[in-house]
Design a protein around this motif. Structure first.
Motif, PDB file in Angstrom:
ATOM      1  N   PRO A  99     -34.464  31.827  -4.337  1.00 15.27           N
ATOM      2  CA  PRO A  99     -34.853  31.230  -5.618  1.00 15.27           C
ATOM      3  C   PRO A  99     -34.391  29.771  -5.668  1.00 15.27           C
ATOM      4  CG  PRO A  99     -33.718  33.330  -5.932  1.00 15.27           C
ATOM      5  CD  PRO A  99     -33.524  32.948  -4.508  1.00 15.27           C
ATOM      6  N   ASP A 100     -35.045  28.977  -6.496  1.00 13.84           N
ATOM      7  CA  ASP A 100     -34.631  27.572  -6.639  1.00 13.84           C
ATOM      8  C   ASP A 100     -33.207  27.493  -7.180  1.00 13.84           C
ATOM      9  OD1 ASP A 100     -37.262  26.225  -6.054  1.00 13.84           O
ATOM     10  OD2 ASP A 100     -37.860  27.475  -7.748  1.00 13.84           O
ATOM     11  N   LEU A 101     -32.858  28.392  -8.101  1.00 14.83           N
ATOM     12  CA  LEU A 101     -31.529  28.462  -8.700  1.00 14.83           C
ATOM     13  C   LEU A 101     -31.057  29.909  -8.638  1.00 14.83           C
ATOM     14  CD1 LEU A 101     -32.508  26.346 -11.797  1.00 14.83           C
ATOM     15  CD2 LEU A 101     -30.592  25.700 -10.310  1.00 14.83           C
ATOM     16  N   PHE A 102     -29.808  30.131  -8.200  1.00 13.74           N
ATOM     17  CA  PHE A 102     -29.330  31.511  -8.114  1.00 13.74           C
ATOM     18  C   PHE A 102     -27.821  31.570  -8.288  1.00 13.74           C
ATOM     19  CE2 PHE A 102     -29.425  29.764  -3.839  1.00 13.74           C
ATOM     20  CZ  PHE A 102     -28.255  30.210  -3.240  1.00 13.74           C
ATOM     21  N   ASP A 103     -27.374  32.738  -8.713  1.00 16.52           N
ATOM     22  CA  ASP A 103     -25.966  33.020  -9.006  1.00 16.52           C
ATOM     23  C   ASP A 103     -25.267  33.427  -7.711  1.00 16.52           C
ATOM     24  OD1 ASP A 103     -23.545  33.904 -10.024  1.00 16.52           O
ATOM     25  OD2 ASP A 103     -24.437  35.118 -11.613  1.00 16.52           O
ATOM     26  N   THR A 104     -24.160  32.763  -7.389  1.00 19.68           N
ATOM     27  CA  THR A 104     -23.412  33.122  -6.172  1.00 19.68           C
ATOM     28  C   THR A 104     -22.351  34.181  -6.438  1.00 19.68           C
ATOM     29  OG1 THR A 104     -21.886  31.262  -6.512  1.00 19.68           O
ATOM     30  CG2 THR A 104     -23.801  30.881  -5.088  1.00 19.68           C
ATOM     31  N   HIS A 105     -22.117  34.555  -7.672  1.00 25.25           N
ATOM     32  CA  HIS A 105     -21.276  35.673  -8.128  1.00 25.25           C
ATOM     33  C   HIS A 105     -20.050  35.936  -7.245  1.00 25.25           C
ATOM     34  CE1 HIS A 105     -23.156  38.757  -5.312  1.00 25.25           C
ATOM     35  NE2 HIS A 105     -24.110  37.845  -5.326  1.00 25.25           N
ATOM     36  N   GLY A 106     -19.295  34.891  -6.960  1.00 29.77           N
ATOM     37  CA  GLY A 106     -18.050  35.050  -6.226  1.00 29.77           C
ATOM     38  C   GLY A 106     -18.150  34.826  -4.736  1.00 29.77           C
ATOM     39  N   TRP A 107     -19.345  34.585  -4.248  1.00 28.20           N
ATOM     40  CA  TRP A 107     -19.552  34.444  -2.799  1.00 28.20           C
ATOM     41  C   TRP A 107     -20.212  33.111  -2.451  1.00 28.20           C
ATOM     42  CZ3 TRP A 107     -17.227  38.104   0.032  1.00 28.20           C
ATOM     43  CH2 TRP A 107     -16.937  39.319  -0.591  1.00 28.20           C
ATOM     44  N   SER A 108     -19.841  32.055  -3.173  1.00 25.55           N
ATOM     45  CA  SER A 108     -20.508  30.762  -2.979  1.00 25.55           C
ATOM     46  C   SER A 108     -20.346  30.234  -1.561  1.00 25.55           C
ATOM     47  CB  SER A 108     -19.970  29.740  -3.984  1.00 25.55           C
ATOM     48  OG  SER A 108     -18.585  29.529  -3.801  1.00 25.55           O
ATOM     49  N   LYS A 109     -19.191  30.481  -0.951  1.00 23.73           N
ATOM     50  CA  LYS A 109     -18.938  29.974   0.402  1.00 23.73           C
ATOM     51  C   LYS A 109     -19.310  30.996   1.474  1.00 23.73           C
ATOM     52  CE  LYS A 109     -14.992  27.041  -0.918  1.00 23.73           C
ATOM     53  NZ  LYS A 109     -13.561  26.764  -0.654  1.00 23.73           N
ATOM     54  N   ARG A 153     -20.867  34.015   1.604  1.00 23.79           N
ATOM     55  CA  ARG A 153     -22.173  34.674   1.739  1.00 23.79           C
ATOM     56  C   ARG A 153     -23.324  33.694   1.621  1.00 23.79           C
ATOM     57  NH1 ARG A 153     -23.139  39.791  -1.964  1.00 23.79           N
ATOM     58  NH2 ARG A 153     -21.357  40.468  -0.697  1.00 23.79           N
ATOM     59  N   TYR A 154     -23.236  32.768   0.672  1.00 18.68           N
ATOM     60  CA  TYR A 154     -24.389  31.909   0.370  1.00 18.68           C
ATOM     61  C   TYR A 154     -24.227  30.465   0.842  1.00 18.68           C
ATOM     62  CZ  TYR A 154     -25.553  35.791  -2.776  1.00 18.68           C
ATOM     63  OH  TYR A 154     -25.856  37.024  -3.289  1.00 18.68           O
ATOM     64  N   GLY A 155     -23.084  30.158   1.457  1.00 18.96           N
ATOM     65  CA  GLY A 155     -22.769  28.769   1.793  1.00 18.96           C
ATOM     66  C   GLY A 155     -23.842  28.016   2.547  1.00 18.96           C
ATOM     67  N   GLU A 156     -24.493  28.675   3.499  1.00 19.93           N
ATOM     68  CA  GLU A 156     -25.490  27.980   4.313  1.00 19.93           C
ATOM     69  C   GLU A 156     -26.829  27.809   3.606  1.00 19.93           C
ATOM     70  OE1 GLU A 156     -27.341  30.514   7.574  1.00 19.93           O
ATOM     71  OE2 GLU A 156     -25.515  31.670   7.138  1.00 19.93           O
ATOM     72  N   TYR A 157     -26.970  28.413   2.431  1.00 16.52           N
ATOM     73  CA  TYR A 157     -28.237  28.339   1.700  1.00 16.52           C
ATOM     74  C   TYR A 157     -28.201  27.379   0.517  1.00 16.52           C
ATOM     75  CZ  TYR A 157     -29.339  32.533   4.366  1.00 16.52           C
ATOM     76  OH  TYR A 157     -29.557  33.419   5.394  1.00 16.52           O
ATOM     77  N   VAL A 158     -27.017  26.857   0.196  1.00 18.73           N
ATOM     78  CA  VAL A 158     -26.902  26.074  -1.037  1.00 18.73           C
ATOM     79  C   VAL A 158     -26.905  24.570  -0.775  1.00 18.73           C
ATOM     80  CG1 VAL A 158     -25.602  27.954  -2.099  1.00 18.73           C
ATOM     81  CG2 VAL A 158     -24.363  26.027  -1.118  1.00 18.73           C
ATOM     82  N   GLU A 159     -27.442  23.862  -1.722  1.00 18.11           N
ATOM     83  CA  GLU A 159     -27.424  22.400  -1.720  1.00 18.11           C
ATOM     84  C   GLU A 159     -26.029  21.907  -2.101  1.00 18.11           C
ATOM     85  OE1 GLU A 159     -29.377  18.441  -1.907  1.00 18.11           O
ATOM     86  OE2 GLU A 159     -29.670  20.355  -0.858  1.00 18.11           O
ATOM     87  N   ASP A 160     -25.566  20.846  -1.478  1.00 19.04           N
ATOM     88  CA  ASP A 160     -24.283  20.240  -1.833  1.00 19.04           C
ATOM     89  C   ASP A 160     -24.447  19.473  -3.151  1.00 19.04           C
ATOM     90  OD1 ASP A 160     -21.845  18.989  -2.007  1.00 19.04           O
ATOM     91  OD2 ASP A 160     -22.013  17.889  -0.126  1.00 19.04           O
ATOM     92  N   LEU A 161     -23.648  19.849  -4.158  1.00 16.93           N
ATOM     93  CA  LEU A 161     -23.767  19.241  -5.488  1.00 16.93           C
ATOM     94  C   LEU A 161     -22.670  18.230  -5.786  1.00 16.93           C
ATOM     95  CD1 LEU A 161     -24.599  22.500  -7.537  1.00 16.93           C
ATOM     96  CD2 LEU A 161     -26.195  20.931  -6.393  1.00 16.93           C
ATOM     97  N   GLN A 162     -21.939  17.787  -4.768  1.00 20.31           N
ATOM     98  CA  GLN A 162     -20.754  16.966  -5.021  1.00 20.31           C
ATOM     99  C   GLN A 162     -21.050  15.619  -5.662  1.00 20.31           C
ATOM    100  OE1 GLN A 162     -18.629  15.077  -1.656  1.00 20.31           O
ATOM    101  NE2 GLN A 162     -20.115  16.092  -0.315  1.00 20.31           N
ATOM    102  N   ASN A 163     -22.280  15.130  -5.579  1.00 17.50           N
ATOM    103  CA  ASN A 163     -22.606  13.825  -6.155  1.00 17.50           C
ATOM    104  C   ASN A 163     -23.123  13.911  -7.594  1.00 17.50           C
ATOM    105  OD1 ASN A 163     -21.913  12.349  -3.820  1.00 17.50           O
ATOM    106  ND2 ASN A 163     -23.882  12.856  -2.882  1.00 17.50           N
ATOM    107  N   MET A 164     -23.119  15.098  -8.167  1.00 17.90           N
ATOM    108  CA  MET A 164     -23.575  15.230  -9.550  1.00 17.90           C
ATOM    109  C   MET A 164     -22.470  14.794 -10.511  1.00 17.90           C
ATOM    110  SD  MET A 164     -25.924  18.706  -9.527  1.00 17.90           S
ATOM    111  CE  MET A 164     -26.718  18.223 -11.075  1.00 17.90           C
ATOM    112  N   ASN A 165     -22.853  14.289 -11.677  1.00 13.04           N
ATOM    113  CA  ASN A 165     -21.893  13.708 -12.623  1.00 13.04           C
ATOM    114  C   ASN A 165     -20.859  14.703 -13.132  1.00 13.04           C
ATOM    115  OD1 ASN A 165     -23.028  11.130 -12.522  1.00 13.04           O
ATOM    116  ND2 ASN A 165     -24.506  11.585 -14.152  1.00 13.04           N
TER     117      ASN A 165
END
Length: 420
Positions: free
Chosen positions: A89-99, A101-113
């Protein structure tokens, strides 16, 4: 057409997941951008809060349509299928597994305000050493023990700080209520209720006390699981002493709110969402929440938690710009406050002050460290079911405390994979 499309998607979410709904809904008629959003939210008030935020965003951005999905217990299976197909999905809940389980699928958001306002308690959970930010936290979990503050005050019992104090408090509740109040209530028809007990107390037993810190052994797969036996022993002791509900193995979650509102329960494990529901039924009953009682003398209490509900952006989404725009919208102080209060959980950002049900307790214990859920860090995938099922077998007298520890150790060895 827009409302009809949402209803159709909600009623056929699983079929859409298997057929690649993201690609099919990547663009809509009239030039609108359509985003798919999957969340693990199950509580009705939480779903309403997120759905309301989506509607408000769509009003301000009429060219963006968000198709929200709340698949409940089908979520993990659906997302595993989508990961295998690389069609997230374009947006999805990582429910405790952001790194993990889902780490390789997520966009890096570090530059967001909003990242500058991220609660420092979430840093280790949502960021890595190089600064990558894996997801946006809609709220954060601070699990401990929920207690009936009205009852404890009536019986002159202080909220416990240690495991021994907790056992004494349960004994006092049983005695002073003449058996009319269940000191510790479990919805044991759902094995996860016992998984929650073992998981939350494993941290003060095996992690936080410097003299009983087994992180290295757990991560290396060399831990001696006989050291875990304290927890099933105590659970068995609670049952023998009559501290648990008599229907502990058949009780269901939906009974909990009514019983608490009737002053029939002293303590439950976790239960951060229970307060508003009880207040609605009986405003005279006030609940409180405390960090985990310490097990070893000299140790410090801790919350158990981290991310509760998040939104990550799929790194291969064709509409990352629009997905990030929605997250930007959610990160505005008024929306942070609204969602935190609607879900009765602390906000994931520090740019506002949410006045939720347990706000005074969270403020009182604001300096208490938040430790991650034990199973997410120290156990391999698949162990949650083992923990829960072991609790059921223990209380049905199918296993002894020693056999519980042995079984958990054997299953851990079978499923073990070194952490990356």
């Amino acid at each position: 057409m827009k409302k009809f499309g949402k209803t159709l998607l909600l009623t056929s979410a699983f079929a859409l997941a298997l057929s690649g709904c993201n690609k099919q809904s990547s663009s809509g008629s009239g030039g609108n951008v359509q985003l798919t959003l999957f969340s693990t939210v199950t509580n009705e008030s939480d779903k309403a809060a997120l759905a309301d935020a989506i509607k408000e965003f769509e009003k301000k951005n009429p060219n963006i349509d968000i198709k929200e999905n709340f698949p409940a217990d089908k979520y993990e299976g659906m997302l595993r299928v989508k990961m295998a197909a690389n069609d997230m999905p374009d947006l999805f809940d990582t429910h405790g597994w952001s790194k993990d389980r889902y780490g390789e699928y997520v966009e890096d958001l570090q530059n967001m305000n909003w990242v500058k306002d991220l609660d420092p308690a979430m840093n280790d959970i949502l960021k890595n050493k190089s600064g990558k930010v894996y997801a946006y936290p809609l709220n954060q979990a601070k699990d401990g023990i929920t207690y009936n503050a009205t009852l404890l005050k009536k019986y002159g019992i202080q909220p416990p700080a240690t495991f021994d104090d907790w056992m004494s408090a349960m004994a006092a509740i049983k005695k002073k209520s003449k058996g009319e109040v269940t000191p510790l209530w479990f919805a044991g028809s759902d094995k996860s209720s016992f998984g929650q007990y073992f998981d939350q107390f494993a941290t003060p037993l095996l992690i936080t006390d410097p003299k009983h810190d087994y992180r290295k052994e757990l991560l290396a797969g060399t831990f001696d699981w006989s050291k875990f036996t304290f927890l099933p022993e105590k659970l068995e002791e609670m049952q023998k002493k009559g501290y648990l509900n008599k229907d502990v193995l058949t009780a269901q979650n939906q009974q909990m709110t009514d019983l608490m509102a009737q002053n029939k329960i002293g303590f439950i494990i976790g239960g951060g969402l229970l307060g508003p529901a009880v207040k609605e039924l009986n405003p005279k009953v006030q609940l409180g929440v405390i960090p985990m009682p310490v097990i070893h003398k000299g140790d410090q209490p801790s919350w158990i938690g981290g991310e509760r509900h998040t939104l990550a952006v799929w790194k291969d989404s064709e509409h990352k710009k629009e997905a990030k725009k929605f997250i930007d919208f959610l990160s505005q102080p008024e929306m942070v406050k609204k969602i935190a209060e609607a879900t009765s959980l602390p906000a994931g950002l520090t740019n506002t002050k949410a006045n939720n049900y347990f706000a005074k307790d969270y403020e009182k214990y604001k300096d208490i460290k938040v430790e991650p859920y034990f199973d997410r860090v120290y156990l391999p995938s698949g162990m949650w079911d083992v923990l829960g099922a072991s609790g059921q077998e223990l209380l049905s007298k199918s296993m002894t405390p020693e056999q519980v520890s042995k079984k958990i150790g054997e299953e851990n060895k079978r499923l073990y994979k070194p952490k990356k």
